[in-house]
Design a protein around this motif. Structure first.
Motif, short mmCIF file in Angstrom:
data_model
loop_
_atom_site.label_atom_id
_atom_site.label_comp_id
_atom_site.label_asym_id
_atom_site.label_seq_id
_atom_site.Cartn_x
_atom_site.Cartn_y
_atom_site.Cartn_z
N TRP A 61 0.84 -1.22 -0.26
CA TRP A 61 0.06 0.15 0.06
C TRP A 61 1.08 1.31 0.06
CZ3 TRP A 61 -4.33 2.44 -1.02
CH2 TRP A 61 -4.38 3.73 -0.60
N LEU A 62 1.81 1.22 0.82
CA LEU A 62 2.82 2.37 0.96
C LEU A 62 3.60 2.67 -0.31
CD1 LEU A 62 4.06 1.79 4.42
CD2 LEU A 62 2.57 3.47 3.82
N ALA A 79 -13.35 8.64 0.21
CA ALA A 79 -12.91 8.23 -0.92
C ALA A 79 -11.83 7.24 -0.82
CB ALA A 79 -12.73 9.15 -2.09
N ARG A 80 -10.68 8.02 -0.25
CA ARG A 80 -9.38 7.36 0.24
C ARG A 80 -9.62 6.31 1.20
NH1 ARG A 80 -3.95 9.31 -0.72
NH2 ARG A 80 -2.61 7.98 0.42
N THR A 81 -10.46 6.08 2.02
CA THR A 81 -10.83 5.24 2.82
C THR A 81 -11.40 4.02 2.24
OG1 THR A 81 -10.93 6.73 4.85
CG2 THR A 81 -12.10 4.61 5.01
N ARG A 82 -12.33 4.38 1.16
CA ARG A 82 -13.01 3.44 0.24
C ARG A 82 -11.86 2.62 -0.56
NH1 ARG A 82 -14.61 2.84 -4.81
NH2 ARG A 82 -16.34 1.40 -5.18
N GLN A 83 -10.83 3.31 -0.80
CA GLN A 83 -9.74 2.93 -1.73
C GLN A 83 -8.97 1.96 -1.18
OE1 GLN A 83 -7.18 5.92 -3.50
NE2 GLN A 83 -7.83 5.02 -5.60
N LYS A 84 -8.77 2.48 0.13
CA LYS A 84 -7.71 1.56 1.09
C LYS A 84 -8.51 0.36 1.48
CE LYS A 84 -5.23 5.22 3.64
NZ LYS A 84 -4.97 5.84 4.84
N ALA A 85 -9.80 0.37 1.54
CA ALA A 85 -10.63 -0.84 1.82
C ALA A 85 -10.84 -1.88 0.55
CB ALA A 85 -12.08 -0.48 2.10
N LEU A 86 -10.82 -1.12 -0.38
CA LEU A 86 -10.81 -2.31 -1.81
C LEU A 86 -9.37 -2.57 -1.98
CD1 LEU A 86 -12.76 0.35 -4.25
CD2 LEU A 86 -13.42 -1.90 -3.46
N PHE A 87 -8.28 -1.80 -1.73
CA PHE A 87 -6.72 -2.37 -1.59
C PHE A 87 -6.64 -3.57 -0.64
CE2 PHE A 87 -2.35 -2.53 -0.72
CZ PHE A 87 -1.81 -2.14 -2.02
N SER A 123 -0.73 -14.94 -7.16
CA SER A 123 -1.23 -13.66 -6.24
C SER A 123 -0.97 -12.19 -7.13
CB SER A 123 -0.50 -13.48 -4.96
OG SER A 123 -0.66 -12.43 -4.34
N PHE A 124 0.38 -12.26 -7.68
CA PHE A 124 0.81 -11.07 -8.35
C PHE A 124 -0.13 -10.73 -9.70
CE2 PHE A 124 2.80 -8.72 -11.92
CZ PHE A 124 3.36 -7.86 -11.28
N THR A 125 -0.37 -11.61 -10.46
CA THR A 125 -1.64 -11.40 -11.62
C THR A 125 -2.74 -10.90 -10.92
OG1 THR A 125 -0.30 -13.09 -12.70
CG2 THR A 125 -2.43 -12.49 -13.42
N ALA A 126 -3.40 -11.64 -10.08
CA ALA A 126 -4.71 -11.24 -9.51
C ALA A 126 -4.68 -10.06 -8.70
CB ALA A 126 -5.02 -12.31 -8.22
N THR A 127 -3.86 -9.62 -7.97
CA THR A 127 -3.92 -8.28 -7.47
C THR A 127 -3.72 -7.13 -8.27
OG1 THR A 127 -1.58 -8.54 -6.56
CG2 THR A 127 -3.18 -9.05 -5.06
N TRP A 128 -2.75 -7.25 -9.44
CA TRP A 128 -2.21 -6.41 -10.26
C TRP A 128 -3.75 -6.02 -11.24
CZ3 TRP A 128 -0.15 -2.36 -12.77
CH2 TRP A 128 -0.41 -2.35 -14.08
N LEU A 129 -4.51 -7.09 -11.44
CA LEU A 129 -5.49 -6.82 -12.16
C LEU A 129 -6.83 -5.94 -11.46
CD1 LEU A 129 -5.96 -10.20 -14.38
CD2 LEU A 129 -5.30 -8.03 -15.20
N LEU A 130 -6.80 -6.56 -10.14
CA LEU A 130 -7.72 -5.96 -9.44
C LEU A 130 -7.51 -4.36 -8.99
CD1 LEU A 130 -8.39 -8.71 -6.66
CD2 LEU A 130 -10.26 -7.60 -8.36
N ARG A 131 -6.14 -4.18 -8.83
CA ARG A 131 -5.74 -2.64 -8.37
C ARG A 131 -5.77 -1.81 -9.51
NH1 ARG A 131 -1.05 -5.29 -4.32
NH2 ARG A 131 -2.78 -5.88 -2.97
N LYS A 132 -5.52 -2.21 -10.86
CA LYS A 132 -5.44 -1.36 -11.93
C LYS A 132 -6.94 -1.30 -12.30
CE LYS A 132 -3.39 -1.03 -16.40
NZ LYS A 132 -4.51 -0.20 -16.93
N ARG A 133 -7.73 -2.07 -11.98
CA ARG A 133 -9.07 -2.00 -12.71
C ARG A 133 -10.10 -1.58 -11.82
NH1 ARG A 133 -9.02 -7.11 -16.99
NH2 ARG A 133 -7.34 -6.12 -18.49
N VAL A 134 -9.91 -1.86 -10.65
CA VAL A 134 -10.91 -1.50 -9.53
C VAL A 134 -10.56 -0.19 -8.32
CG1 VAL A 134 -12.32 -2.51 -7.75
CG2 VAL A 134 -11.92 -3.96 -9.78
N VAL A 135 -9.23 -0.84 -7.68
CA VAL A 135 -8.81 0.03 -6.80
C VAL A 135 -8.58 1.32 -7.11
CG1 VAL A 135 -7.08 0.20 -4.86
CG2 VAL A 135 -8.24 -2.04 -5.46
N PHE A 136 -7.70 1.39 -8.33
CA PHE A 136 -7.06 2.71 -8.74
C PHE A 136 -7.56 3.24 -10.10
CE2 PHE A 136 -3.77 1.06 -5.87
CZ PHE A 136 -3.82 2.38 -4.81
N GLN A 137 -8.73 2.88 -10.25
CA GLN A 137 -9.44 3.26 -11.48
C GLN A 137 -9.46 4.51 -11.78
OE1 GLN A 137 -13.42 2.02 -12.04
NE2 GLN A 137 -13.86 2.28 -9.92
#
Length: 137
Positions: A61-62, A79-87, A123-137
């Motif tokens: 996260w950091l 919004a940042r709290t929501r983003q942290k929760a999604l992360f 894990s790398f593949t799954a988290t990259w896709l989630l973070r790029k497409r959901v968390v930090f969209q």
């Protein structure tokens, strides 16, 4: 020659996936260091894997919010709290994959370090896709 190298380095620095990969390597160092230390202390492989991964989540996260997705980190507090929760949610997906893969590998008699390496890729593949497409969209 120097005039060509500096712009190329600047372009590479801007490549999102490359920055994410570097942040992941940093978080992985925290994860694997903790994992191996816990194994050396006699901790069960699944517990050591989950604990190491959890410490890696904090490091990720950091690094991600400060060096990778800098343009898409939410500024407003809610919004940042929501983003942290999604992360954290994306990290939990990675944690579940890691724990399942290490547990299954150990049950099948694989060296837990080999199982951990397999888990890293999944894990790398799954988290990259989630973070790029959901968390930090």
């Amino acid at each position: 020659m120097t005039g060509m190298i500096l712009p190329m380095i600047d372009r590479l620095r801007r490549v999102l996936l490359l920055r994410y990969l570097l942040a992941s390597i940093g978080a992985l160092a925290v994860d694997m260091g903790s994992f191996l230390a816990l194994l050396a202390m006699g901790t069960a492989p699944v517990v050591a894997s989950a604990s190491g991964y959890s410490l890696g989540i904090v490091a990720h996260w950091l690094l991600s919010s400060r060096a990778v997705f800098t343009d898409s980190v939410a500024a407003e507090r809610g919004a940042r709290t929501r983003q942290k929760a999604l992360f954290v949610g994306s990290a939990l997906v990675g944690l579940a994959l890691t724990t399942l893969i290490v547990g299954a590998g150990t049950a099948l008699g694989l060296d837990s370090r080999v199982s951990k390496l397999i888990a890293i890729g999944a894990s790398f593949t799954a988290t990259w896709l989630l973070r790029k497409r959901v968390v930090f969209q």
